[in-house]
Scaffold this active site. Structure first.
Site, PDB file in Angstrom:
ATOM      1  N   GLU A 177       0.734  -1.261   0.033  1.00 29.81           N
ATOM      2  CA  GLU A 177       0.016   0.099   0.168  1.00 29.81           C
ATOM      3  C   GLU A 177       0.925   1.334   0.179  1.00 29.81           C
ATOM      4  O   GLU A 177       0.726   2.394  -0.812  1.00 29.81           O
ATOM      5  CB  GLU A 177      -0.858   0.120   1.137  1.00 29.81           C
ATOM      6  CG  GLU A 177      -1.916  -1.228   1.248  1.00 29.81           C
ATOM      7  CD  GLU A 177      -3.089  -0.997   0.261  1.00 29.81           C
ATOM      8  OE1 GLU A 177      -3.155   0.006  -0.445  1.00 29.81           O
ATOM      9  OE2 GLU A 177      -4.049  -1.769   0.287  1.00 29.81           O
ATOM     10  N   ARG A 181       0.527   3.764  -3.136  1.00 35.67           N
ATOM     11  CA  ARG A 181       0.118   5.241  -2.987  1.00 35.67           C
ATOM     12  C   ARG A 181       1.107   6.201  -2.817  1.00 35.67           C
ATOM     13  O   ARG A 181       1.215   7.291  -3.480  1.00 35.67           O
ATOM     14  CB  ARG A 181      -0.860   5.003  -1.661  1.00 35.67           C
ATOM     15  CG  ARG A 181      -2.010   4.198  -1.763  1.00 35.67           C
ATOM     16  CD  ARG A 181      -2.934   4.166  -0.378  1.00 35.67           C
ATOM     17  NE  ARG A 181      -3.657   2.884  -0.202  1.00 35.67           N
ATOM     18  CZ  ARG A 181      -5.017   3.173   0.263  1.00 35.67           C
ATOM     19  NH1 ARG A 181      -5.434   4.080   0.363  1.00 35.67           N
ATOM     20  NH2 ARG A 181      -5.731   1.863  -0.050  1.00 35.67           N
ATOM     21  N   ASP A 306      -5.466  -9.168  -8.416  1.00 37.66           N
ATOM     22  CA  ASP A 306      -5.824  -8.165  -9.401  1.00 37.66           C
ATOM     23  C   ASP A 306      -4.683  -7.573 -10.036  1.00 37.66           C
ATOM     24  O   ASP A 306      -4.228  -7.798 -11.354  1.00 37.66           O
ATOM     25  CB  ASP A 306      -6.676  -7.076  -8.961  1.00 37.66           C
ATOM     26  CG  ASP A 306      -6.445  -6.590  -7.450  1.00 37.66           C
ATOM     27  OD1 ASP A 306      -5.304  -6.814  -6.871  1.00 37.66           O
ATOM     28  OD2 ASP A 306      -7.298  -6.051  -6.837  1.00 37.66           O
ATOM     29  N   GLU A 467     -12.547   1.289  -9.970  1.00 36.66           N
ATOM     30  CA  GLU A 467     -12.129   0.566 -11.072  1.00 36.66           C
ATOM     31  C   GLU A 467     -13.136   0.860 -12.289  1.00 36.66           C
ATOM     32  O   GLU A 467     -12.646   0.588 -13.257  1.00 36.66           O
ATOM     33  CB  GLU A 467     -12.105  -0.903 -10.514  1.00 36.66           C
ATOM     34  CG  GLU A 467     -11.071  -1.424  -9.705  1.00 36.66           C
ATOM     35  CD  GLU A 467     -11.204  -0.710  -8.125  1.00 36.66           C
ATOM     36  OE1 GLU A 467     -12.461  -0.427  -7.832  1.00 36.66           O
ATOM     37  OE2 GLU A 467     -10.440  -0.666  -7.530  1.00 36.66           O
TER      38      GLU A 467
END
Ligand SMILES: *[C@@H]1O[C@H](CO)[C@@H](O)[C@H](O)[C@H]1NC(C)=O
Ligand SMILES: *[C@@H]1O[C@H](CO)[C@@H](O)[C@H](O)[C@H]1NC(C)=O
Ligand SMILES: *[C@@H]1O[C@H](CO)[C@@H](O)[C@H](O)[C@H]1NC(C)=O
Ligand SMILES: *[C@@H]1O[C@H](CO)[C@@H](O)[C@H](O)[C@H]1NC(C)=O
Ligand SMILES: *[C@@H]1O[C@H](CO)[C@@H](O)[C@H](O)[C@H]1NC(C)=O
Ligand SMILES: *[C@@H]1O[C@H](CO)[C@@H](O)[C@H](O)[C@H]1NC(C)=O
Length: 565
Positions: A177, A181, A306, A467
């Site tokens: 993360e 980010r 994903d 998304e």
């Protein structure tokens, strides 16, 4: 052709008054006095009422701070029906998205500046990502792209003074993360502004996270304690966590000239490329850190899997289509996905979706997650880059389903996931190639609400995820079909109507409920500013603005310039 002057005056209404003719004004006056008294009173009252309503409406528009009249105020530029005026409409839509960004930023700035997240209902803040201001860092390049330069400077001034080598006591940083980010956010803010201090900060983030790779296999640990400079030992890590840091570390190596980052991240790809898989190109989501083996049988293009697949394609693009390893891996994965994981609704055969597989239990689960709605965007991009036209058709079909997840709810917001079942509640009917898979039975669940084509699951929240609009933006750019803009605009209006608070935008607990005040979850993840609003803005921008030929967007929508050679 122009008319002769004499002819023109013949055709004009405004001919000079002839003797004996009366002016329009005096004719109206005469007509008025010919009316009887009652008609005159009725007519006057009617005129007064109409002007009263107009005045009241204007006053409400100006003096209704509590929004009693309308609920939350939504600025809706007029809908233009003829497709000829799209430039104008796009501009208005872009402006509306930009205002949304400014609204969210102002709330964050006023109530939570420097903290990780604003709580957009209570106006409180949290530091659940280490306290380094993740919303601010994630938002920087969106501000820049929207030309909100004052806000960008506000953010940069804070970001360059954050010390990423110190965290709240006891806090351990999620490696993945933090990279997608904050490292990515700093890198793109640097590439845009060329403010060297941002690159120094990016390097600091890259360095404090490097100990994650200090394992026997080279597969990273999922968390790092930056205070001790050590990773937190763990036995396993999920596919997306280990496999979605490569673009960021590659970009960092490119910009700093230090290959250590790229080398560490590339090792993960090499290990997973070699390791044994149940099907070519399909990777179960758990990796044993010590051996680098893939354990468990769960395979998904939703959460935890994903972006591993996304990054194969994106690294291939980033490398100017030079790296054949990524191309081969991507093609292998997509071919297997299409064969084993893509199905269509029995209720609406137009609706295609990607479910989950369990290769150990030989089960197919007909669950389609909001997170998986990145897939159509990836397929469309891949179809162009690798000349795979069939992938574009599938991308369109999947985008249709993702839009239906929004279009079929009363709020126009899409839920976390939906379920597909057949008439007998036994799961989806079998299609040609899944004979060796049992479809998970969802059982009798009478409280599941049926929509056209699918059922809503138990989690009906919408947490401001990007998304679907991400795929809309890419599909529009690749097909030129304006319907994707209309769908994106409809989604934006739903966001404005249901999730906007006085200080920002909030996650929504149940997209099938209109009880707005009890549905707001008092939460706004940084990806709303980093991704959702950015993709909407780009959807309404010319296709050469941050062109997909020149940039590759990381999984958090941070646009990296392709590798320089
Ligand atoms: C829109 O453009 C088309 C062709 O480009 C034209 O035939 C049509 O009349 C235009 N419509 C309007 C309302 O201008
Ligand atoms: C790597 O881990 C070992 C213990 O497993 C530790 O002694 C060493 O300091 C670590 N190295 C780095 C660079 O973190
Ligand atoms: C990893 O997988 C290989 C073969 O795929 C196997 O030989 C080895 O024992 C496995 N290691 C562990 C620790 O499971
Ligand atoms: C997309 O949907 C259309 C209409 O349902 C269908 O004919 C076509 O085969 C689908 N293509 C792919 C690749 O899914
Ligand atoms: C979206 O929903 C509306 C109303 O339910 C419907 O009329 C419209 O056809 C839907 N759009 C698409 C693309 O299915
Ligand atoms: C939160 O702040 C906004 C302005 O940013 C204000 O309008 C609103 O009333 C505040 N809400 C609470 C609960 O304090």
């Amino acid at each position: 052709m122009s008319l002769e002057p004499t002819l023109r005056s013949e055709l004009s209404d405004e001919r000079p008054l002839l003797n004996g003719e009366r002016s329009l004004k005096s004719r109206i006056k005469a007509k008025w006095y010919r009316l009887d008294r009652v008609s005159r009173v009725v007519f006057s009252l009617f005129a007064l009422t109409i002007s009263g309503i107009i005045v009241a409406r204007v006053m409400i528009e100006i003096f209704d701070p509590l929004d009693l009249w309308n609920g939350p105020r939504v600025t809706i530029p007029p809908r233009v029906d003829d497709g000829n005026d799209t430039a104008h409409t796009d501009k208005e839509r872009r402006t509306a998205v930009r205002s949304a960004m400014r609204h969210a930023w102002e709330g964050y700035h006023q109530h939570a500046f420097g903290h990780d997240e604003l709580l957009p209902v209570s106006n409180k803040s949290n530091d659940k990502w280490g306290g380094w201001g993740v919303t601010l860092i994630d938002a920087l390049d969106t501000l820049y792209i929207m030309e909100l330069y004052d806000e960008f400077d506000q953010g940069v001034t804070h970001a360059v003074n954050v010390d990423f080598a110190k965290a709240k006591k006891g806090y351990t940083t999620p490696f993945f993360e933090m990279i997608i980010r904050s490292l990515a956010g700093l890198l793109t803010a640097y590439e845009m502004s060329l403010d060297r201090r941002l690159l120094d900060k990016a390097e600091q983030v890259g360095n404090v996270l490097l100990p994650a790779f200090n394992t026997s296999s080279g597969i990273p640990y999922p968390r790092v304690d930056v205070n001790t400079g050590q990773a937190v030992p763990a036995s396993r890590v999920c596919l997306a966590e280990a496999g979605t840091v490569q673009l960021e570390y590659w970009k960092l190596s490119e910009l700093t000239g230090n290959p250590v980052y790229h080398n560490a991240a590339q090792r993960v790809v090499d290990i997973l490329d070699e390791t044994e898989k149940p099907y070519p190109g399909l990777y179960p989501i758990w990796i044993d850190i010590e051996s680098g083996n893939l354990t468990s049988g769960q395979i998904t293009f939703g959460g935890q899997g994903d972006s591993w697949y996304e990054y194969m394609l994106k690294q291939y693009i980033f490398s100017h289509k030079k790296n054949d390893q990524y191309r081969r891996m991507y093609v292998e994965s997509i071919d297997s996905m299409k064969e084993k994981m893509v199905k269509r609704s029995v209720f609406d055969p137009q609706m295609y979706y990607v479910g989950d597989l369990d290769s150990a239990a030989k089960r197919f689960s007909p669950k389609f997650q909001h997170l998986t709605c990145f897939v159509p965007g990836m397929l469309a991009l891949g179809s162009k880059v690798l000349d795979r036209p069939d992938d574009l058709e599938l991308a369109k079909n999947l985008t249709y389903t993702c839009f239906q997840m929004y279009n079929q709810t009363v709020t126009g917001l899409g839920p976390e996931y939906v379920l597909f079942r057949d008439d007998q509640d036994k799961g989806l009917t079998k299609t040609n190639h899944d004979d060796d898979f049992a479809v998970v039975s969802l059982g009798k669940a009478p409280d599941l609400e049926k929509a056209d084509g699918y059922y809503l699951g138990y989690d009906k929240s919408y947490i401001l995820r990007p998304e679907t609009v991400e795929s809309l933006m890419i599909l529009y750019r690749i097909t030129g079909d304006k319907v994707y803009k209309e769908w994106g605009w409809q989604i934006f209006l739903a966001l404005e109507k249901w999730t906007k608070t006085n200080s920002a935008y909030s996650a929504y607990r149940d997209v099938t409920s209109t009880k707005r005040s009890s549905m707001l979850m008092d939460s706004m993840e940084s990806f709303f500013l980093a991704e959702t609003l950015k993709y909407l803005y780009l959807l309404f921008s010319p296709a050469d603005y941050y062109s997909l030929d020149e940039y590759v967007f990381n999984t958090e929508a941070h646009p990296f310039k392709l590798l320089r050679h």
